[in-house]
Design an enzyme around this catalytic site. Sequence first.
Site, PDB file in Angstrom:
ATOM      1  N   ASP A 254       0.866  -1.185   0.000  1.00 46.49           N
ATOM      2  CA  ASP A 254       0.000   0.000   0.000  1.00 46.49           C
ATOM      3  C   ASP A 254       0.900   1.231   0.000  1.00 46.49           C
ATOM      4  OD1 ASP A 254      -3.232   0.381   0.704  1.00 46.49           O
ATOM      5  OD2 ASP A 254      -2.010   2.157   1.111  1.00 46.49           O
ATOM      6  N   CYS A 344     -14.110  -0.761  -7.604  1.00 48.25           N
ATOM      7  CA  CYS A 344     -15.174  -0.043  -6.888  1.00 48.25           C
ATOM      8  C   CYS A 344     -15.554   1.238  -7.632  1.00 48.25           C
ATOM      9  CB  CYS A 344     -14.766   0.249  -5.457  1.00 48.25           C
ATOM     10  SG  CYS A 344     -13.310   1.290  -5.316  1.00 48.25           S
TER      11      CYS A 344
HETATM   12  N1  SAH Z   1      -8.360  -3.833   0.541  1.00 48.09           N
HETATM   13  C1  SAH Z   1      -8.561  -2.843   1.557  1.00 48.09           C
HETATM   14  C2  SAH Z   1      -9.120  -1.551   0.991  1.00 48.09           C
HETATM   15  C3  SAH Z   1      -8.304  -0.941  -0.112  1.00 48.09           C
HETATM   16  S1  SAH Z   1      -8.644   0.726  -0.402  1.00 48.09           S
HETATM   17  C4  SAH Z   1      -9.419  -3.404   2.669  1.00 48.09           C
HETATM   18  O1  SAH Z   1      -9.968  -4.510   2.517  1.00 48.09           O
HETATM   19  O2  SAH Z   1      -9.539  -2.749   3.704  1.00 48.09           O
HETATM   20  C5  SAH Z   1      -7.420   1.192  -1.509  1.00 48.09           C
HETATM   21  C6  SAH Z   1      -6.034   1.368  -0.917  1.00 48.09           C
HETATM   22  O3  SAH Z   1      -5.150   1.627  -2.001  1.00 48.09           O
HETATM   23  C7  SAH Z   1      -5.833   2.507   0.056  1.00 48.09           C
HETATM   24  O4  SAH Z   1      -5.317   2.005   1.259  1.00 48.09           O
HETATM   25  C8  SAH Z   1      -4.794   3.437  -0.609  1.00 48.09           C
HETATM   26  O5  SAH Z   1      -3.851   3.935   0.323  1.00 48.09           O
HETATM   27  C9  SAH Z   1      -4.109   2.504  -1.566  1.00 48.09           C
HETATM   28  N2  SAH Z   1      -3.532   3.068  -2.798  1.00 48.09           N
HETATM   29  C10 SAH Z   1      -4.061   3.967  -3.648  1.00 48.09           C
HETATM   30  N3  SAH Z   1      -3.288   4.109  -4.743  1.00 48.09           N
HETATM   31  C11 SAH Z   1      -2.231   3.283  -4.579  1.00 48.09           C
HETATM   32  C12 SAH Z   1      -1.088   2.961  -5.369  1.00 48.09           C
HETATM   33  N4  SAH Z   1      -0.897   3.507  -6.566  1.00 48.09           N
HETATM   34  N5  SAH Z   1      -0.210   2.065  -4.888  1.00 48.09           N
HETATM   35  C13 SAH Z   1      -0.408   1.498  -3.673  1.00 48.09           C
HETATM   36  N6  SAH Z   1      -1.468   1.739  -2.904  1.00 48.09           N
HETATM   37  C14 SAH Z   1      -2.379   2.623  -3.339  1.00 48.09           C
END
Ligand code: SAH
Length: 400
Positions: A254, A344
């Site tokens: 992340d 989403c």
């Molecule tokens: N799977 C998680 C929710 C994911 S939400 C759960 O079940 O709780 C999307 C996540 O992607 C966020 O935490 C955000 O920080 C991260 N994110 C957004 N763009 C990103 C990127 N380019 N690389 C890595 N992480 C990213």
Amino acid sequence: MKTRAKIVTLKPGKEKSLARRHPWIFSGAIAKVEGEPASGETVRIVGSDGGFLAHAAFSPQSQIRARAWSFDAQEPIDAAFFQRRLKTALDYRAAMSIDADAWRLVHGECDGLPGLVVDRYADQLVVQFSSAGAEAWREVIADALVELSGVPNLYERSDADVRTLEGLPVRTGPLRGKAPVGPIVIREHAIKIEVDVPGGHKTGFYLDQRENRRRVFEAVQGMRDAEMLNCFCYTGAFSLAMLKGGAKSVLSIDSSGPALQLARANMELNGLDASRAEWLEADVFKALRELRDAGRSFDAIVLDPPKFAPTPATVERASRAYKDINLLALRMLKPGGLLFTYSCSGGVSPELFGKIVAGAGTDAGVDARIEARLSAGPDHPMLLSFPEGEYLKGLVLRRL
Ligand code: SAH
């Protein structure tokens, strides 16, 4: 004395969407607005023939100029209206057997309450007002929520970007009762998770993936010596499901440092051996390429990216991004391995998402069986009349 609601008249031919009970009235559909309704004021929407269509909340600045509360001419929009709608929403969840102490109580338009989201995290309610109409009834809604749920603590997270489009300021803080002291521990089937209500994403956590995390937990059981990858892990909920399910190791990626910090705390909370998990603060697009170049492969992969297409105009670019990560993931999946892939973005339909992932498979030279098509959990209801509510979709793929 009761004042008569101001009248908003639609252009000829623009009645169709409301007649189908879709609650949004776009500015371009409006022929005439009587007087100057205030932000959130209840107006009467009529067709070009003057016939009643809906009671709606007016939003002077938004492209979505009004959102329907009710399609019943006889139903007054007052405190009793909100109490009824909220009770229906809460009763609907109470009748579900959700194996968790955290769920969504109100899901906006899909519960007949446009712009209102309410989540419950153990003994804490969190509310988000994201439309002028919901904002106007904030106090009534707050009182009704506390009364109907029996939970005294209600925290407000009205800091979603969409509030700007409605001309509303950002507002966060305790609305009723006390503010949470530190993270709240929730239970979701086999796992415990710390939720940061004031500082986390959305209202603190992604409740919509609860049933899909359980599915991952169940699907990975019995996989021996399995190495797994969780991309866009946030606070590690899918990673915990994989580890509890028996993964030998999980690499989680992340870009948010604070989210990963909470993820590490969540490992400890669940009594899991920290050496089985690796947490990588990185951009997934870059990290996947590095893993590919290093010749890595995995028995199960989760791809749960943020909303790549927040608006219709961004769907094409988002499609390329979805294809990119799915292609890389399919290539790194071991034969017989499982890919759990989600989107989403409301603008990307389940059909389009299926096509994108199929295209990724073709380009990766990988065939896979579709083992399941997924959506959000039942506490995030979907309406026939509101396709935007079907924003979360997912596929479970097994590489052949
Ligand atoms: N799977 C998680 C929710 C994911 S939400 C759960 O079940 O709780 C999307 C996540 O992607 C966020 O935490 C955000 O920080 C991260 N994110 C957004 N763009 C990103 C990127 N380019 N690389 C890595 N992480 C990213």
